[in-house]
Scaffold this motif. Structure first.
Motif, mmCIF file in Angstrom:
data_model
loop_
_atom_site.group_PDB
_atom_site.id
_atom_site.type_symbol
_atom_site.label_atom_id
_atom_site.label_comp_id
_atom_site.label_asym_id
_atom_site.label_seq_id
_atom_site.Cartn_x
_atom_site.Cartn_y
_atom_site.Cartn_z
ATOM 1 N N PHE A 162 0.838 -1.125 0.068
ATOM 2 C CA PHE A 162 0.066 0.066 0.154
ATOM 3 C C PHE A 162 0.953 1.218 0.038
ATOM 4 C CE2 PHE A 162 -2.977 -3.198 1.250
ATOM 5 C CZ PHE A 162 -4.225 -2.677 1.071
ATOM 6 N N ASN A 163 2.150 1.100 0.232
ATOM 7 C CA ASN A 163 3.275 2.290 0.242
ATOM 8 C C ASN A 163 2.508 3.360 1.148
ATOM 9 O OD1 ASN A 163 5.722 2.097 -1.351
ATOM 10 N ND2 ASN A 163 4.197 1.892 -3.219
ATOM 11 N N ARG A 164 2.026 2.874 2.363
ATOM 12 C CA ARG A 164 1.386 3.638 3.348
ATOM 13 C C ARG A 164 1.321 2.978 4.828
ATOM 14 N NH1 ARG A 164 -0.699 8.812 3.547
ATOM 15 N NH2 ARG A 164 -2.274 9.191 5.285
ATOM 16 N N HIS A 165 1.632 3.866 5.602
ATOM 17 C CA HIS A 165 1.627 3.192 6.994
ATOM 18 C C HIS A 165 0.029 3.209 7.465
ATOM 19 C CE1 HIS A 165 5.902 4.882 7.123
ATOM 20 N NE2 HIS A 165 6.219 3.731 6.822
ATOM 21 N N LEU A 166 -0.447 2.469 7.346
ATOM 22 C CA LEU A 166 -2.031 2.434 7.483
ATOM 23 C C LEU A 166 -2.290 1.957 9.043
ATOM 24 C CD1 LEU A 166 -3.659 0.421 4.319
ATOM 25 C CD2 LEU A 166 -3.754 3.007 5.221
ATOM 26 N N THR A 167 -3.357 2.820 9.497
ATOM 27 C CA THR A 167 -3.674 2.367 11.156
ATOM 28 C C THR A 167 -5.268 2.570 10.734
ATOM 29 O OG1 THR A 167 -3.814 4.788 11.658
ATOM 30 C CG2 THR A 167 -1.811 3.780 11.703
ATOM 31 N N VAL A 168 -5.850 2.084 11.779
ATOM 32 C CA VAL A 168 -7.277 2.225 12.077
ATOM 33 C C VAL A 168 -7.736 3.568 11.866
ATOM 34 C CG1 VAL A 168 -7.457 -0.359 12.967
ATOM 35 C CG2 VAL A 168 -7.373 1.815 14.347
ATOM 36 N N HIS A 169 -6.827 4.337 12.344
ATOM 37 C CA HIS A 169 -7.353 5.948 12.403
ATOM 38 C C HIS A 169 -6.919 6.708 11.124
ATOM 39 C CE1 HIS A 169 -8.311 5.155 16.519
ATOM 40 N NE2 HIS A 169 -7.113 4.569 16.499
ATOM 41 N N ASP A 170 -6.281 5.823 9.978
ATOM 42 C CA ASP A 170 -5.779 6.869 8.925
ATOM 43 C C ASP A 170 -7.017 7.215 8.266
ATOM 44 O OD1 ASP A 170 -4.887 7.084 5.993
ATOM 45 O OD2 ASP A 170 -3.180 6.510 6.957
ATOM 46 N N PRO A 171 -7.021 8.500 7.520
ATOM 47 C CA PRO A 171 -8.297 8.852 6.688
ATOM 48 C C PRO A 171 -8.521 7.933 5.785
ATOM 49 C CG PRO A 171 -6.603 10.927 7.479
ATOM 50 C CD PRO A 171 -6.034 9.670 7.787
ATOM 51 N N LEU A 172 -7.339 7.581 5.089
ATOM 52 C CA LEU A 172 -7.650 6.588 3.920
ATOM 53 C C LEU A 172 -8.467 5.518 4.360
ATOM 54 C CD1 LEU A 172 -4.230 7.460 1.779
ATOM 55 C CD2 LEU A 172 -6.624 8.016 1.016
ATOM 56 N N PHE A 173 -7.669 4.534 5.137
ATOM 57 C CA PHE A 173 -8.663 3.800 5.696
ATOM 58 C C PHE A 173 -10.151 3.642 6.473
ATOM 59 C CE2 PHE A 173 -9.182 0.254 8.915
ATOM 60 C CZ PHE A 173 -9.052 -0.829 7.982
ATOM 61 N N LEU A 174 -10.278 5.026 6.890
ATOM 62 C CA LEU A 174 -11.410 5.315 7.306
ATOM 63 C C LEU A 174 -12.740 5.497 6.100
ATOM 64 C CD1 LEU A 174 -10.691 7.927 9.965
ATOM 65 C CD2 LEU A 174 -11.516 5.589 10.544
ATOM 66 N N THR A 175 -12.137 5.654 5.036
ATOM 67 C CA THR A 175 -13.037 5.706 3.846
ATOM 68 C C THR A 175 -13.687 4.282 3.462
ATOM 69 O OG1 THR A 175 -11.133 5.499 1.988
ATOM 70 C CG2 THR A 175 -11.843 7.535 2.767
ATOM 71 N N LEU A 176 -12.689 3.214 3.750
ATOM 72 C CA LEU A 176 -13.272 1.955 3.601
ATOM 73 C C LEU A 176 -13.959 1.327 4.787
ATOM 74 C CD1 LEU A 176 -9.852 0.224 2.531
ATOM 75 C CD2 LEU A 176 -11.535 1.113 1.080
ATOM 76 N N LEU A 177 -13.619 2.028 6.050
ATOM 77 C CA LEU A 177 -14.406 1.593 7.169
ATOM 78 C C LEU A 177 -15.923 2.204 7.194
ATOM 79 C CD1 LEU A 177 -11.994 1.710 10.221
ATOM 80 C CD2 LEU A 177 -13.343 -0.246 9.150
ATOM 81 N N ARG A 178 -16.219 3.243 6.428
ATOM 82 C CA ARG A 178 -17.497 3.676 6.271
ATOM 83 C C ARG A 178 -18.326 2.814 5.494
ATOM 84 N NH1 ARG A 178 -14.207 8.536 5.149
ATOM 85 N NH2 ARG A 178 -14.281 9.903 7.171
ATOM 86 N N ILE A 179 -17.556 1.894 4.549
ATOM 87 C CA ILE A 179 -18.511 1.164 3.781
ATOM 88 C C ILE A 179 -18.689 -0.150 4.338
ATOM 89 C CG2 ILE A 179 -18.432 -0.130 1.420
ATOM 90 C CD1 ILE A 179 -16.325 2.114 0.545
ATOM 91 N N ALA A 180 -17.914 -0.904 5.218
ATOM 92 C CA ALA A 180 -17.911 -2.093 5.660
ATOM 93 C C ALA A 180 -16.939 -2.260 6.805
ATOM 94 C CB ALA A 180 -17.778 -3.286 4.664
ATOM 95 N N PRO A 181 -17.393 -3.175 7.858
ATOM 96 C CA PRO A 181 -16.456 -3.640 8.897
ATOM 97 C C PRO A 181 -15.271 -4.344 8.495
ATOM 98 C CG PRO A 181 -18.791 -4.201 9.437
ATOM 99 C CD PRO A 181 -18.721 -3.652 7.986
ATOM 100 N N LEU A 182 -14.066 -4.084 8.577
ATOM 101 C CA LEU A 182 -12.901 -4.575 8.171
ATOM 102 C C LEU A 182 -11.793 -4.713 9.137
ATOM 103 C CD1 LEU A 182 -12.243 -1.874 5.140
ATOM 104 C CD2 LEU A 182 -13.119 -4.288 5.125
#
Length: 321
Positions: free
Chosen positions: A231-251
């Motif tokens: 992903f070339n990104r240090h994703l966390t559960v609070h990352d704004p990009l990951f949050l866009t996915l969480l708004r759609i479905a539990p992950l």
């Protein structure tokens, strides 16, 4: 060498290392602490355990392939000993399904994942670096159309550097279907806010919009799914990009809250995300990393294999509607 290592909970040690790498006796003491935190060996897997892995192989090319001449001159040029060492790591990985990045062709991937043991699927876009998937030979699968929307530069002139499509595969195991998306996203925005002025961040935001659509489709069709890759990104559960996915479905971002032992300890940029029924299939505490030896003169990879295990219930164990 070739030990499966558990990812470590984020600790002040890793924060200190990132800001000021230790030297001398301090380095060896820190290394011992990190090893004590992380070291663990994987156990044998049962028939209903499916081991998912992702590995960026850093320009794994086939010198005999025509695309080799299109590669930049400063890429790793590997010897037969380098390939043999990488193949040893691949064999020790024992991955049932391995998401691969920076693969030129099935022949290049086949150097590490032999055709007698694996079937290889590869994205169909016209780039030198492809996303690919090595699937254990006895696991049936079908290849879905590539997620070409991940190429945010698709409308650019032909001479422009295009980005990699996502490889979309459905595998069948133990009476279950698992939809897999293999990605290699835009580099250059590892921590910045998506609205930062950096062009790479705008591109990454656009790519996550394509991931949003893919997750929405999987959720609408009640599919078990995973997104794996670089992903070339240090994703966390609070990352704004990951949050866009969480708004759609539990992950389940399986690397959340963990630090990678790869290359002396760092944040993950190689991730595995589980969605749908696959969230409940995750084997607890099964996240593993194989650190690669950093021996002088070797050209292996700047990424380490990251793995997770799923426990797939058989179809007749599922509750009836």
């Amino acid at each position: 060498m070739n030990k499966h290592v558990k990812a470590c909970p984020l600790k002040p040690l890793l924060h200190r290392w990132k800001k000021k790498p230790p030297k001398g006796p301090s380095f060896f003491f820190s290394a011992l602490v990190l090893a004590a935190c992380c070291l663990s060996f994987t156990s044998a897997t049962a028939a209903d355990i499916l081991k998912l892995s992702t590995w960026n192989l850093d320009w794994l090319l086939d010198p005999a392939h025509p695309g080799y001449a299109q590669a930049p001159p400063d890429i790793p040029h590997r010897t037969s000993a380098d390939i043999s060492s990488l193949a040893s790591y691949a064999a020790h990985l024992h991955g049932d399904i391995v998401a691969l990045q920076e693969i030129e062709s099935p022949a290049s991937a086949g150097q590490l994942f032999p055709f007698a043991r694996y079937h290889l699927a590869i994205s169909q876009d016209h780039v030198v670096q492809h996303t690919a998937l090595a699937v254990r030979a006895d696991i049936p699968f079908e290849q879905n159309p590539d997620v070409t929307a991940l190429d945010a530069y698709a409308t650019a002139p032909a001479s422009h550097h295009h980005l990699r499509s996502g490889l979309d595969i459905t595998v069948h195991q133990n009476g279950q279907a698992l939809r897999i998306l293999v990605v290699h996203l835009k580099a250059g925005c590892p921590d910045n806010l998506p609205h930062a002025s950096r062009p790479a961040c705008a591109t990454l935001w656009q790519q996550f919009a394509a991931l949003d659509d893919w997750v929405a489709d999987r959720t609408q069709h009640h599919e078990a799914f995973t997104i794996m890759g670089d992903f070339n990104r240090h994703l966390t559960v609070h990352d704004p990009l990951f949050l866009t996915l969480l708004r759609i479905a539990p992950l389940d971002l399986v690397t959340a809250g963990m630090a990678s032992p790869c290359q002396g300890g760092s944040y993950f940029i190689d991730h595995i995300i589980l969605g749908g029924a696959a969230r409940a299939w995750k084997a607890p505490n099964s996240l593993r990393v194989i650190p690669l030896a950093e021996e002088t003169g070797q050209n292996l990879s700047d990424h380490c294999p990251v793995s997770i295990s799923l426990h797939l219930p058989s179809a007749n164990q599922l509750p009836q509607p």
